[in-house]
Design an enzyme around this catalytic site. Structure first.
Site, short mmCIF file in Angstrom:
data_model
loop_
_atom_site.label_atom_id
_atom_site.label_comp_id
_atom_site.label_asym_id
_atom_site.label_seq_id
_atom_site.Cartn_x
_atom_site.Cartn_y
_atom_site.Cartn_z
CB ALA A 62 9.83 26.35 27.76
CG ASP A 64 13.62 20.46 24.05
OD1 ASP A 64 12.98 20.36 22.97
OD2 ASP A 64 14.82 20.79 24.10
CB SER A 108 5.09 17.98 -15.75
OG SER A 108 4.61 17.73 -17.06
CB ILE A 109 4.90 23.29 -15.26
CG1 ILE A 109 3.89 23.16 -14.12
CG2 ILE A 109 4.84 24.70 -15.83
CD1 ILE A 109 4.18 24.09 -12.94
CE LYS A 139 10.70 23.87 -12.57
NZ LYS A 139 11.55 22.89 -11.86
CE1 TYR A 248 3.40 23.11 -6.43
CE2 TYR A 248 5.08 23.01 -4.72
CZ TYR A 248 4.48 22.48 -5.84
OH TYR A 248 4.97 21.32 -6.40
CE LYS A 311 1.89 27.21 -9.52
NZ LYS A 311 1.64 26.69 -8.15
CB CYS A 425 25.88 -4.78 -26.06
SG CYS A 425 25.19 -4.46 -24.42
CB CYS A 441 22.18 -3.55 -26.81
SG CYS A 441 22.31 -5.31 -26.45
CB CYS A 447 20.79 -7.13 -23.15
SG CYS A 447 22.05 -5.98 -22.54
#
Length: 699
Positions: A62, A64, A108-109, A139, A248, A311, A425, A441, A447
């Site tokens: 249905a 679809d 970030s945490i 997490k 979140y 948190k 190197c 190096c 390089c």
């Protein structure tokens, strides 16, 4: 603004919908628009019931039929499909991912697998803001995303990137079924939310099975599959892959809730999918218990997690705790221990990084570590190889550090051989220099291995800020022979670029314009862009203040050893530059190839702006700021530093004054007491500066 729930009486396509439609061409345009709007409304509700609440109202057949009818109406009458459910099928391939600014920093945490570190975090929080409750969440091991809504409608999605800017992946994210294109309920006019894009484990297995059957390489793990899919330039490919999102956090809103727990309720009310395994606890021991229970349950989940996030619930307490430069001070990730397995080393290869650092990597007999096939593991540096006694054919124990980066932990069966770290190197043949446990190096920017990475770093925000010059484009330019050093960027033309694949006139002109507009950077941004080892943004600012202009650095073709001795001696007097950093900076400028690249940049019209100083009125004075002042922290730093003083992030015996604004943190005040550092209110700070002839606040 409010979007009412769909009413079954007013919308015939919600329950037991008719699926036998008359030909679309028999309808008037007005009738088609009306029916299409009812279908969109119903399909959005069905998507929410299926993907978010897991309580579908109708059969797949249905659904679809309703979806096909909407496609037919929009196509027959050329109706606007902006944020229509039909836009999820994906549009035309895009040329490249553009870079966009986040509504708010995606920081970030801090994290650890040790409960003692979590308890230390809790002690600091309670010391600064008193007793708090915590919200504990899984997490997710996926890809962090920012999604922006305006007036309830999907506007944009971006990857985390560097935390300030990310790749615009709107076309890709719109195809993900768990991302609503229109919000529900009583939503705010402006909303930016953070979520995690992931690939469910069962769907990941099915996708890999199909890839193997088709003769394609399987993805290494669900996270790699999600990340690679999201950055695919063809949204129709993304639409065919089973991505999902958990939301979140609220990054920005015209109506921000008072707590994290409230925020999660609001996210649910607005139709945004939130994980069901989230708990609110009253103390840190509740958070420890939550993490332990989640570790026991992780294999039963249909999504990958590598720990839990704790948190502070109160928004006011969060604001008081504040943030550090790259992370928040009100949350902590309590990670699961890394998983271990044993396998055999078949080879050791040496990789060369952006700053020339050589990193040995063990090539392993493939082994499953925590559900991920591992065939390579870092050995970090030559000293670690010696310390572990690692050699080819040894049996070794492998762990995934943070459940992500594989590394060798120990040798469990010695094959009797040894490994000699190369003196040259492996990429350019230049001599390898040792600096303590590290190897570098000496080829510098000549390089090839350092060249490509240095070009990408040259373009980032904080350096030359060349919009549109991402990793893939840099690789393409290098492979095409158009760019060998960063100076060659300034020779690029539109015709050069349009001869390459996936470049149009517009994208080519945009990049050429961005490169041209980067020609007058600040001196510190220029220094960051050069990829000088150990020189980040803070050190670059200190060097810029000390030397004043690019001409203050030894960049000539012929510079004597005594000149470099004097340069290094001067470096050691710069704030935050010790002997190790000074030596690495000297080594960089002593390399004639690096100096040649700098001179070539100047010859191409790049003109780093000299540092304008207001004098040395505050020379020798070091300030620390806590709390909110009338102007931003960066403005205070710029003012003080322009007059010869220093602003640092932590209080020590070298601090002269602690400036206390509104809602200050307690830890810096405690450190000031411990070190007998005088404290100033903002008014007293203004008076002190006036005594030295410095006006505050800055204009």
């Amino acid at each position: 603004m409010t979007s009412a729930d769909v009413d079954a009486e007013s919308n015939p396509y919600l329950r037991d919908p008719p699926t036998d439609f008359e030909d679309a061409e028999t309808l008037s345009r007005e009738e088609a628009e009306s029916q299409a709007e009812l279908l969109r409304e119903a399909i959005r509700e069905h998507d929410h019931r299926y993907y978010v609440e897991a309580e579908p109202l109708i059969s797949d057949a249905a659904y679809d039929a309703l979806f096909s009818r909407l496609v037919a109406l929009e196509g027959t009458f050329d109706l606007d499909t902006t944020n229509s459910p039909t836009s999820r099928v994906g549009g035309e391939p895009i040329e490249a991912l553009e870079t966009v600014e986040h509504v708010a920093p995606m920081l970030s945490i801090d994290q650890s697998t040790d409960a003692a570190d979590l308890r230390e975090f809790d002690e600091r929080v309670r010391r600064e803001v008193g007793d708090v409750a915590y919200v504990c969440e899984p997490k997710f091991d996926g890809l962090s995303i920012e999604i922006v809504y305006e007036d309830g409608a999907f506007v944009r999605a971006a990857t985390r990137g560097d935390g300030q800017r990310g790749d615009d992946v709107s076309a890709q994210v719109k195809t993900i079924p768990t991302v609503p294109l229109s919000l529900r309920g009583d939503y705010p006019d402006q909303l930016a939310v953070r979520g995690e894009v992931y690939m469910p484990k069962p769907d990941f297995s099915d996708l890999n099975a199909r890839r193997v059957e088709a003769g394609e390489d399987p993805f290494a793990n669900p996270r790699n599959a999600a990340a690679g899919t999201l950055r695919n330039l063809d949204p129709s490919v993304v639409a065919d892959r089973p991505l999902a999102v958990f939301f979140y956090d609220i990054l920005g809103s015209s109506a921000t809730p008072d707590s994290q727990w409230e925020s999660l309720d609001h996210l649910r009310d607005w139709g945004l999918r939130v994980a069901d395994r989230i708990e609110r606890v009253e103390d840190v021991e509740g958070a420890v218990d939550y993490r332990n229970r989640m570790q026991d349950a992780r294999d039963d989940l249909d999504y990958e997690i590598d720990g839990t996030v704790i948190k502070v619930d109160s928004r006011a307490a969060r604001d008081e705790l504040g943030t550090k430069s790259r992370s928040v001070r009100w949350a902590f990730a309590y990670k699961f221990p890394a998983r271990h397995e044993v396998t055999t080393i078949r080879d050791i290869v040496v990789q060369v990084g952006r700053t020339g650092r050589l990193t040995p990597v063990a090539i392993l007999d493939p082994v499953d570590v925590g559900g991920v096939t591992v065939s390579r593991a870092t050995l970090h540096n030559p000293d670690e190889i010696d310390e572990l006694g690692v050699a080819v054919d040894d049996r070794v124990r492998i762990k995934r550090a943070g459940d992500v980066i594989p590394q060798v932990v120990e040798v469990v069966e010695d094959a009797g051989g040894s490994y000699d770290f190369p003196d040259e190197c492996p990429v350019c043949g230049s001599q390898v220099d040792r600096d303590g446990p590290l190897a570098f190096c000496s080829g510098g920017l000549s390089c090839p291995a350092q060249r490509e990475a240095s070009i990408g770093h040259f373009a980032i925000k904080g350096a030359m800020d060349i919009d549109g010059l991402g990793e893939e484009r840099v690789s393409q330019l290098v492979e095409a022979g158009l760019v060998e050093t960063v100076a060659d960027l300034y020779d690029l033309t539109v015709s050069d670029l349009t001869e390459l694949e996936r470049w149009g006139e517009t994208s080519a002109q945009n990049l050429v314009d961005a490169i041209e507009s980067s020609k007058v950077p600040s001196l510190d941004s220029f220094l960051v862009g050069l990829s000088i080892p150990e020189v980040g943004e803070a050190t670059a600012r200190a060097l810029a203040r000390e030397f004043g202009s690019i001409d203050g650095f030894p960049i000539g073709e012929d510079v004597s050893a005594s000149d470099f001795d004097e340069f290094e001696s001067r470096l050691t007097t710069v704030a935050d530059v010790g002997e190790t950093v000074a030596r690495r900076v000297r080594d960089f400028f002593e390399n004639k190839n690096n100096r040649a690249v700098i001179r070539s940049l100047l010859d191409h019209g790049v003109e780093p702006e000299p540092v304008e100083t207001g004098g040395d009125e505050l020379a020798g004075l070091t300030f620390v700021v806590t709390g909110s002042l009338a102007v931003s922290r960066s403005a205070v730093s710029e003012l003080v530093e322009s007059h010869g003083g220093n602003v640092t992030g932590s209080v020590s015996g070298n601090t002269d004054y602690l400036v206390i604004g509104e809602n200050p943190g307690q830890s810096k005040r405690d450190d000031a007491d411990e070190n007998d550092v005088p404290t100033l209110t903002e008014a007293e700070f203004e008076e002190l500066l006036a005594e030295y002839g410095v006006s505050y606040p800055p204009e």
